[in-house]
Design a protein around this motif. Structure first.
Motif, PDB file in Angstrom:
ATOM      1  N   PHE A  43       0.746  -1.228   0.010  1.00 24.41           N
ATOM      2  CA  PHE A  43       0.245  -0.125  -0.061  1.00 24.41           C
ATOM      3  C   PHE A  43       0.759   1.173   0.098  1.00 24.41           C
ATOM      4  O   PHE A  43       0.564   2.307  -0.988  1.00 24.41           O
ATOM      5  CB  PHE A  43      -0.979   0.057   1.312  1.00 24.41           C
ATOM      6  N   LEU A  44       1.806   1.269   0.816  1.00 22.55           N
ATOM      7  CA  LEU A  44       2.703   2.456   0.989  1.00 22.55           C
ATOM      8  C   LEU A  44       3.701   2.576  -0.075  1.00 22.55           C
ATOM      9  O   LEU A  44       3.896   3.769  -0.819  1.00 22.55           O
ATOM     10  CB  LEU A  44       3.482   2.455   2.212  1.00 22.55           C
ATOM     11  N   MET A  46       3.201   1.473  -3.422  1.00 21.14           N
ATOM     12  CA  MET A  46       2.157   2.130  -4.501  1.00 21.14           C
ATOM     13  C   MET A  46       1.726   3.511  -4.390  1.00 21.14           C
ATOM     14  O   MET A  46       1.680   3.919  -5.219  1.00 21.14           O
ATOM     15  CB  MET A  46       1.004   0.927  -4.644  1.00 21.14           C
ATOM     16  N   GLY A  47       1.677   3.795  -3.071  1.00 21.13           N
ATOM     17  CA  GLY A  47       1.177   5.303  -2.758  1.00 21.13           C
ATOM     18  C   GLY A  47       2.370   6.270  -3.235  1.00 21.13           C
ATOM     19  O   GLY A  47       2.020   7.339  -3.547  1.00 21.13           O
ATOM     20  N   ARG A  51       5.574   9.683  -6.783  1.00 23.47           N
ATOM     21  CA  ARG A  51       5.200  10.705  -6.398  1.00 23.47           C
ATOM     22  C   ARG A  51       4.729  11.831  -7.456  1.00 23.47           C
ATOM     23  O   ARG A  51       5.768  12.031  -8.233  1.00 23.47           O
ATOM     24  CB  ARG A  51       6.164  11.414  -5.287  1.00 23.47           C
ATOM     25  N   ARG A  57      -5.151   8.610  -6.307  1.00 23.45           N
ATOM     26  CA  ARG A  57      -5.982   7.994  -5.461  1.00 23.45           C
ATOM     27  C   ARG A  57      -4.979   7.228  -4.466  1.00 23.45           C
ATOM     28  O   ARG A  57      -4.934   7.407  -3.042  1.00 23.45           O
ATOM     29  CB  ARG A  57      -6.810   6.684  -5.894  1.00 23.45           C
ATOM     30  N   TRP A  58      -3.979   6.584  -4.883  1.00 28.17           N
ATOM     31  CA  TRP A  58      -3.130   5.673  -3.842  1.00 28.17           C
ATOM     32  C   TRP A  58      -2.277   6.634  -3.152  1.00 28.17           C
ATOM     33  O   TRP A  58      -2.016   6.624  -1.720  1.00 28.17           O
ATOM     34  CB  TRP A  58      -2.245   4.610  -4.663  1.00 28.17           C
ATOM     35  N   GLN A  59      -1.591   7.644  -3.792  1.00 27.92           N
ATOM     36  CA  GLN A  59      -0.868   8.563  -3.179  1.00 27.92           C
ATOM     37  C   GLN A  59      -1.725   9.493  -2.186  1.00 27.92           C
ATOM     38  O   GLN A  59      -1.107   9.679  -1.169  1.00 27.92           O
ATOM     39  CB  GLN A  59      -0.197   9.394  -4.247  1.00 27.92           C
ATOM     40  N   SER A  60      -2.767   9.750  -2.555  1.00 31.49           N
ATOM     41  CA  SER A  60      -3.715  10.379  -1.745  1.00 31.49           C
ATOM     42  C   SER A  60      -4.200   9.662  -0.242  1.00 31.49           C
ATOM     43  O   SER A  60      -3.882  10.417   0.906  1.00 31.49           O
ATOM     44  CB  SER A  60      -4.848  10.852  -2.178  1.00 31.49           C
ATOM     45  N   MET A  61      -4.418   8.377  -0.415  1.00 31.46           N
ATOM     46  CA  MET A  61      -4.524   7.592   0.679  1.00 31.46           C
ATOM     47  C   MET A  61      -3.244   7.538   1.610  1.00 31.46           C
ATOM     48  O   MET A  61      -3.339   7.602   2.777  1.00 31.46           O
ATOM     49  CB  MET A  61      -5.185   6.098   0.443  1.00 31.46           C
ATOM     50  N   ALA A  62      -2.174   7.230   0.853  1.00 34.06           N
ATOM     51  CA  ALA A  62      -0.775   7.070   1.723  1.00 34.06           C
ATOM     52  C   ALA A  62      -0.570   8.320   2.374  1.00 34.06           C
ATOM     53  O   ALA A  62      -0.315   8.256   3.680  1.00 34.06           O
ATOM     54  CB  ALA A  62       0.124   6.655   0.887  1.00 34.06           C
ATOM     55  N   CYS A  65      -2.868   9.020   5.565  1.00 35.85           N
ATOM     56  CA  CYS A  65      -2.483   7.939   6.805  1.00 35.85           C
ATOM     57  C   CYS A  65      -1.161   8.912   7.382  1.00 35.85           C
ATOM     58  O   CYS A  65      -1.304   8.869   8.493  1.00 35.85           O
ATOM     59  CB  CYS A  65      -2.125   6.687   6.284  1.00 35.85           C
TER      60      CYS A  65
END
Length: 242
Positions: A43-44, A46-47, A51, A57-62, A65
């Protein structure tokens, strides 16, 4: 109908391993811990792997958090807590994803076992205590002496403060373990009535189970948050004492 508590049984996966009389076999609990670490890592990675100025979406979620835990540490510990951010972030993500993965059908919730939660709580307890002693030396033990209290009351209040401090890992571990166990048990109980009640009567426990599933997602997040924020509060006590 199977017991609602059967879902918490620890089972060996693969060959049995015995080391000096200790069963060190790989279990479903250990597997879910490894899976949780793998999922969090993916998850991290991919997020944050690609950069960009406009996050996907993945970067926003990471980033969400990261900023959520960073704000938690800053609000509860202050600037001195920045160096301890990695461990608190790791704890939060490990418990959060462990709770979430435990909600998947036929999975295992390792945070529903007191042995796991108590180990995490003891690691936090020992860590913050050592930090306090390293920073303040023997002055750390003044933490158990409430300020502005008449000396005649100290023989009563100091033992209370010590007992309160030593109970931290117990309360921290039981809170997480009890909430996860109770929620999963309730879901299993209602699920057990769906088929026996038939097509007509089974809709009621099914609807309750759906509602409980949504509630359990909220509890999974809240328990990870509570564990992390209490860790921050304990760390703040060790750094700043009174």
């Amino acid at each position: 109908m199977a017991s609602p508590l059967a879902q918490f049984d620890i089972k060996n996966i693969g060959p049995e391993i015995n080391i000096a009389g200790i069963d060190a076999s790989f279990t479903n609990s250990g597997f879910m811990m490894v899976a949780t670490v793998a999922v969090v890592s993916i998850f991290l990675i991919m997020g944050m792997g690609k950069r960009s100025l406009v996050p996907g979406r993945w970067q926003s979620m990471a980033e969400l958090c990261y900023s959520f835990v960073a704000d938690m540490v800053r609000d509860n510990v202050g600037k001195e807590g920045a160096k301890y951010f990695p461990i608190i972030f790791t704890l939060f993500m490990f418990i959060l994803f462990g709770n979430f993965l435990g909600l998947l059908p036929y999975s295992f919730t390792f945070t529903s076992h007191i042995a796991v939660t108590f180990t995490l709580a003891m690691a936090v307890f020992i860590g913050v205590t050592l930090i306090g002693i390293a920073r303040h030396g023997m002055h750390f033990f003044t933490f158990f002496v409430p300020g502005g209290v008449p000396k005649v009351m100290l023989p009563l209040l100091v033992p209370i403060e010590i007992i309160s401090y030593l109970s931290r890992p117990v309360s921290l571990s039981i809170r997480l373990f009890a909430n996860m166990t109770a929620g999963h048990t309730m879901m299993k109980v209602f699920a057990g009535f769906i088929i026996p009640l038939g097509f007509i009567g089974g809709w009621a426990p099914f609807a309750i189970d759906v509602a409980l599933t949504g509630f359990e997602f909220l509890v999974a997040f809240l328990q990870a948050y509570v564990f992390a924020v209490l860790t921050c509060i304990y760390l703040n006590d060790s750094i700043h004492l009174h």
